[in-house]
Design an enzyme around this catalytic site. Structure first.
Site, PDB file in Angstrom:
ATOM      1  N   SER A 185    -104.778 -23.811  47.709  1.00 51.83           N
ATOM      2  CA  SER A 185    -103.601 -24.668  47.570  1.00 51.83           C
ATOM      3  C   SER A 185    -102.983 -24.548  46.196  1.00 51.83           C
ATOM      4  CB  SER A 185    -104.006 -26.135  47.725  1.00 51.83           C
ATOM      5  OG  SER A 185    -104.446 -26.395  49.014  1.00 51.83           O
TER       6      SER A 185
ATOM      7  N   GLU B  85     -96.797 -19.875  52.561  1.00 58.28           N
ATOM      8  CA  GLU B  85     -96.403 -19.485  51.206  1.00 58.28           C
ATOM      9  C   GLU B  85     -97.245 -18.246  50.856  1.00 58.28           C
ATOM     10  OE1 GLU B  85     -95.495 -22.441  47.455  1.00 58.28           O
ATOM     11  OE2 GLU B  85     -97.392 -22.655  48.436  1.00 58.28           O
TER      12      GLU B  85
HETATM   13  N1  CAA Z   1    -103.564 -30.259  64.694  1.00 60.91           N
HETATM   14  C1  CAA Z   1    -102.808 -29.637  65.613  1.00 60.91           C
HETATM   15  N2  CAA Z   1    -101.712 -30.180  66.162  1.00 60.91           N
HETATM   16  C2  CAA Z   1    -101.366 -31.415  65.766  1.00 60.91           C
HETATM   17  C3  CAA Z   1    -102.106 -32.131  64.810  1.00 60.91           C
HETATM   18  C4  CAA Z   1    -103.258 -31.511  64.280  1.00 60.91           C
HETATM   19  N3  CAA Z   1    -104.021 -32.105  63.334  1.00 60.91           N
HETATM   20  N4  CAA Z   1    -101.524 -33.329  64.618  1.00 60.91           N
HETATM   21  C5  CAA Z   1    -100.430 -33.363  65.417  1.00 60.91           C
HETATM   22  N5  CAA Z   1    -100.344 -32.216  66.100  1.00 60.91           N
HETATM   23  C6  CAA Z   1     -99.297 -31.855  67.064  1.00 60.91           C
HETATM   24  C7  CAA Z   1     -99.376 -32.734  68.262  1.00 60.91           C
HETATM   25  O1  CAA Z   1    -100.223 -32.153  69.254  1.00 60.91           O
HETATM   26  C8  CAA Z   1     -97.934 -32.789  68.712  1.00 60.91           C
HETATM   27  O2  CAA Z   1     -97.602 -31.687  69.499  1.00 60.91           O
HETATM   28  P1  CAA Z   1     -97.080 -31.921  71.007  1.00 60.91           P
HETATM   29  O3  CAA Z   1     -96.051 -32.993  70.946  1.00 60.91           O
HETATM   30  O4  CAA Z   1     -96.553 -30.603  71.386  1.00 60.91           O
HETATM   31  O5  CAA Z   1     -98.315 -32.354  71.719  1.00 60.91           O
HETATM   32  C9  CAA Z   1     -97.109 -32.626  67.446  1.00 60.91           C
HETATM   33  O6  CAA Z   1     -98.020 -32.116  66.456  1.00 60.91           O
HETATM   34  C10 CAA Z   1     -96.522 -33.929  66.986  1.00 60.91           C
HETATM   35  O7  CAA Z   1     -97.594 -34.839  66.876  1.00 60.91           O
HETATM   36  P2  CAA Z   1     -97.465 -36.402  67.116  1.00 60.91           P
HETATM   37  O8  CAA Z   1     -96.332 -36.674  68.049  1.00 60.91           O
HETATM   38  O9  CAA Z   1     -98.810 -36.921  67.457  1.00 60.91           O
HETATM   39  O10 CAA Z   1     -97.187 -36.991  65.675  1.00 60.91           O
HETATM   40  P3  CAA Z   1     -95.990 -36.759  64.693  1.00 60.91           P
HETATM   41  O11 CAA Z   1     -94.692 -36.587  65.387  1.00 60.91           O
HETATM   42  O12 CAA Z   1     -96.130 -37.823  63.663  1.00 60.91           O
HETATM   43  O13 CAA Z   1     -96.302 -35.362  63.996  1.00 60.91           O
HETATM   44  C11 CAA Z   1     -97.237 -34.240  62.166  1.00 60.91           C
HETATM   45  C12 CAA Z   1     -97.514 -35.125  63.364  1.00 60.91           C
HETATM   46  C13 CAA Z   1     -96.648 -32.906  62.614  1.00 60.91           C
HETATM   47  C14 CAA Z   1     -98.565 -34.015  61.478  1.00 60.91           C
HETATM   48  C15 CAA Z   1     -96.181 -34.987  61.248  1.00 60.91           C
HETATM   49  O14 CAA Z   1     -96.638 -36.270  60.970  1.00 60.91           O
HETATM   50  C16 CAA Z   1     -95.937 -34.269  59.950  1.00 60.91           C
HETATM   51  O15 CAA Z   1     -95.174 -33.311  59.876  1.00 60.91           O
HETATM   52  N6  CAA Z   1     -96.596 -34.757  58.859  1.00 60.91           N
HETATM   53  C17 CAA Z   1     -96.467 -34.147  57.553  1.00 60.91           C
HETATM   54  C18 CAA Z   1     -97.322 -32.908  57.487  1.00 60.91           C
HETATM   55  C19 CAA Z   1     -97.237 -32.240  56.172  1.00 60.91           C
HETATM   56  O16 CAA Z   1     -96.515 -32.627  55.245  1.00 60.91           O
HETATM   57  N7  CAA Z   1     -98.023 -31.171  56.025  1.00 60.91           N
HETATM   58  C20 CAA Z   1     -98.138 -30.461  54.776  1.00 60.91           C
HETATM   59  C21 CAA Z   1     -99.315 -30.993  54.032  1.00 60.91           C
HETATM   60  S1  CAA Z   1     -99.486 -30.231  52.446  1.00 60.91           S
HETATM   61  C22 CAA Z   1    -100.232 -28.795  52.784  1.00 60.91           C
HETATM   62  O17 CAA Z   1    -100.612 -28.470  53.862  1.00 60.91           O
HETATM   63  C23 CAA Z   1    -100.454 -27.899  51.593  1.00 60.91           C
HETATM   64  C24 CAA Z   1    -101.641 -28.160  50.780  1.00 60.91           C
HETATM   65  O18 CAA Z   1    -102.095 -27.193  50.142  1.00 60.91           O
HETATM   66  C25 CAA Z   1    -102.253 -29.468  50.602  1.00 60.91           C
HETATM   67  P1  NAD Z   2    -112.522 -28.710  54.534  1.00 58.13           P
HETATM   68  O1  NAD Z   2    -113.384 -29.511  53.607  1.00 58.13           O
HETATM   69  O2  NAD Z   2    -111.982 -29.341  55.770  1.00 58.13           O
HETATM   70  O3  NAD Z   2    -113.305 -27.368  54.987  1.00 58.13           O
HETATM   71  C1  NAD Z   2    -113.945 -26.491  54.117  1.00 58.13           C
HETATM   72  C2  NAD Z   2    -115.017 -25.745  54.919  1.00 58.13           C
HETATM   73  O4  NAD Z   2    -115.523 -24.661  54.128  1.00 58.13           O
HETATM   74  C3  NAD Z   2    -116.242 -26.620  55.259  1.00 58.13           C
HETATM   75  O5  NAD Z   2    -116.477 -26.552  56.651  1.00 58.13           O
HETATM   76  C4  NAD Z   2    -117.403 -25.984  54.478  1.00 58.13           C
HETATM   77  O6  NAD Z   2    -118.627 -26.038  55.178  1.00 58.13           O
HETATM   78  C5  NAD Z   2    -116.915 -24.544  54.352  1.00 58.13           C
HETATM   79  N1  NAD Z   2    -117.480 -23.807  53.223  1.00 58.13           N
HETATM   80  C6  NAD Z   2    -117.617 -24.235  51.942  1.00 58.13           C
HETATM   81  N2  NAD Z   2    -118.132 -23.232  51.177  1.00 58.13           N
HETATM   82  C7  NAD Z   2    -118.315 -22.172  52.007  1.00 58.13           C
HETATM   83  C8  NAD Z   2    -118.791 -20.846  51.823  1.00 58.13           C
HETATM   84  N3  NAD Z   2    -119.193 -20.434  50.619  1.00 58.13           N
HETATM   85  N4  NAD Z   2    -118.851 -19.996  52.896  1.00 58.13           N
HETATM   86  C9  NAD Z   2    -118.444 -20.419  54.132  1.00 58.13           C
HETATM   87  N5  NAD Z   2    -117.979 -21.672  54.357  1.00 58.13           N
HETATM   88  C10 NAD Z   2    -117.905 -22.520  53.312  1.00 58.13           C
HETATM   89  O7  NAD Z   2    -111.323 -28.154  53.626  1.00 58.13           O
HETATM   90  P2  NAD Z   2    -109.816 -27.772  54.047  1.00 58.13           P
HETATM   91  O8  NAD Z   2    -108.982 -28.976  53.957  1.00 58.13           O
HETATM   92  O9  NAD Z   2    -109.865 -26.979  55.307  1.00 58.13           O
HETATM   93  O10 NAD Z   2    -109.391 -26.839  52.821  1.00 58.13           O
HETATM   94  C11 NAD Z   2    -109.847 -25.507  52.711  1.00 58.13           C
HETATM   95  C12 NAD Z   2    -108.962 -24.751  51.735  1.00 58.13           C
HETATM   96  O11 NAD Z   2    -107.608 -24.788  52.219  1.00 58.13           O
HETATM   97  C13 NAD Z   2    -108.930 -25.300  50.316  1.00 58.13           C
HETATM   98  O12 NAD Z   2    -108.774 -24.244  49.404  1.00 58.13           O
HETATM   99  C14 NAD Z   2    -107.686 -26.172  50.341  1.00 58.13           C
HETATM  100  O13 NAD Z   2    -107.135 -26.371  49.056  1.00 58.13           O
HETATM  101  C15 NAD Z   2    -106.767 -25.325  51.206  1.00 58.13           C
HETATM  102  N6  NAD Z   2    -105.683 -26.065  51.856  1.00 58.13           N
HETATM  103  C16 NAD Z   2    -105.897 -27.321  52.311  1.00 58.13           C
HETATM  104  C17 NAD Z   2    -104.860 -27.994  52.941  1.00 58.13           C
HETATM  105  C18 NAD Z   2    -105.059 -29.379  53.478  1.00 58.13           C
HETATM  106  O14 NAD Z   2    -104.074 -30.034  53.813  1.00 58.13           O
HETATM  107  N7  NAD Z   2    -106.268 -29.870  53.599  1.00 58.13           N
HETATM  108  C19 NAD Z   2    -103.622 -27.363  53.120  1.00 58.13           C
HETATM  109  C20 NAD Z   2    -103.440 -26.046  52.665  1.00 58.13           C
HETATM  110  C21 NAD Z   2    -104.494 -25.405  52.016  1.00 58.13           C
END
Ligand code: CAA
Ligand code: NAD
Length: 283
Positions: free
Chosen positions: A119, A152
């Site tokens: 991330s 990305e």
């Molecule tokens: N896995 C797979 N599919 C999922 C899911 C999950 N965890 N959660 C929801 N869905 C699917 C549902 O099955 C549903 O699809 P269908 O209608 O076709 O069945 C669809 O998504 C919409 O779901 P819901 O109607 O239950 O709920 P919603 O309209 O609130 O949508 C959401 C859910 C798409 C997650 C929406 O809330 C959303 O876009 N949230 C923001 C997500 C976001 O910002 N993601 C980026 C996070 S940051 C990141 O990823 C980067 C990082 O490095 C941290």
């Molecule tokens: P998570 O905690 O759900 O899963 C991590 C998994 O990795 C666990 O099942 C753990 O057992 C396994 N693991 C740890 N060390 C390992 C190793 N050496 N060999 C094999 N398996 C190992 O974490 P996550 O949320 O899936 O995040 C995973 C990566 O994706 C991180 O780098 C995170 O920053 C990135 N990421 C997370 C998100 C998010 O929304 N959570 C979004 C984009 C990217």
């Protein structure tokens, strides 16, 4: 050489989603986790999501079976010995990731591309743990992977044009949209998203509003699909903290300091949805 066989390492929320979309797009996929319980949970989750897609008539049961037949579980990293691409999605920690990449460099064929779903961590530094930095790249999927359209793509300092083109092409094959970014802390997505989440946590920490009210303001006031604290719980509070630490250290700017409340929750094991408690409580 084209990409046919892919290993995804880490069967958590991201790794299982990445494995699912790769298998659905016709790739042969090995989903690896060092923890067998986590692996089985990841595989079960994929099956559940595919069943749901069949129930909603978005795919046929034949599509589901074909996808599952392309997907195999693994707890042994050396299974990557005949893979064309490895996508790493383990915990957001540089030492753990470089250890995985060092091993992969020895195990995988010379042509294999090694990608990280990190991330925020520098791709250049991850690549330096290998003898093939030109074949190392960031492939940053968004959560939930089956739903979110963006990948990305992060080029490290030495990532070759050929590696970039292969990953861009594969991203299109997965029906996702690639966006190319350079290798700086948090890239684009988390450089912008995570300070907003951190600020939302400060707002609660300073007693300005409750988590529910902060989320309502951002949902109804800004049309965000989830409020920032619900989103933080969804991402994982440990991951949010790791990302803020990378931004804070990487830019050396106090505006990125992680909120003490975020640190406290992570220390308590309140990691959000995946641990059953974060800003909210989950059944
Ligand atoms: N896995 C797979 N599919 C999922 C899911 C999950 N965890 N959660 C929801 N869905 C699917 C549902 O099955 C549903 O699809 P269908 O209608 O076709 O069945 C669809 O998504 C919409 O779901 P819901 O109607 O239950 O709920 P919603 O309209 O609130 O949508 C959401 C859910 C798409 C997650 C929406 O809330 C959303 O876009 N949230 C923001 C997500 C976001 O910002 N993601 C980026 C996070 S940051 C990141 O990823 C980067 C990082 O490095 C941290
Ligand atoms: P998570 O905690 O759900 O899963 C991590 C998994 O990795 C666990 O099942 C753990 O057992 C396994 N693991 C740890 N060390 C390992 C190793 N050496 N060999 C094999 N398996 C190992 O974490 P996550 O949320 O899936 O995040 C995973 C990566 O994706 C991180 O780098 C995170 O920053 C990135 N990421 C997370 C998100 C998010 O929304 N959570 C979004 C984009 C990217």
């Amino acid at each position: 050489m084209g990409i046919k066989k892919v290993m995804v390492i880490g069967a958590g929320q991201m790794g299982s989603g990445i494995a699912q979309v790769c298998a659905q797009s016709g790739y042969e996929v090995l989903l690896n986790d060092m923890n067998e319980e986590a692996l089985n949970k990841g595989l079960k989750n994929i099956e559940k999501l595919l069943t749901r897609a069949v129930d909603k008539e978005r795919i046929t049961s034949e599509d589901k079976e074909n996808t599952l037949s392309r997907l195999t579980g693994s707890t042994d990293l050396s299974d990557a010995s005949d893979c064309d691409l490895v996508i790493e999605a383990v915990v957001e920690n540089m030492d753990v990731k470089t250890d995985v990449f060092r091993k992969l460099d020895e195990i995988t064929p010379a042509h294999a591309i090694l990608a990280s779903n990190t991330s925020s961590l520098p791709i250049t530094e991850i690549a330096a743990a290998t003898n093939r930095p030109e074949q190392v790249i960031g492939m940053h999927f968004m959560n939930p992977v089956p739903v979110m359209k963006l990948v990305e793509i992060i080029r490290g300092l030495q990532t070759s044009d050929q590696t970039y083109e292969s990953i861009k092409e594969m991203t299109n094959q997965l029906s996702k949209t690639p966006v190319e970014v350079n290798d700086y802390p948090g890239f684009v997505s988390n450089r912008i998203l995570m300070p907003m989440i951190n600020e939302a946590i400060y707002t609660v920490y300073e007693g300005v509003a409750t988590p529910e009210d902060v989320d309502t303001v951002m949902k109804l006031g800004m049309n965000h699909p989830m409020g920032p604290l619900t989103l933080a719980d969804f991402i994982g509070l440990d991951t949010c903290l790791y990302i803020m630490e990378v931004l804070y250290e990487g830019f050396g700017d106090s505006k990125y300091r992680p909120c003490p409340l975020l640190r406290k929750y992570v220390k308590a094991g309140w990691l959000g949805k995946k641990s059953g408690r974060g800003f909210y409580v989950y059944e």
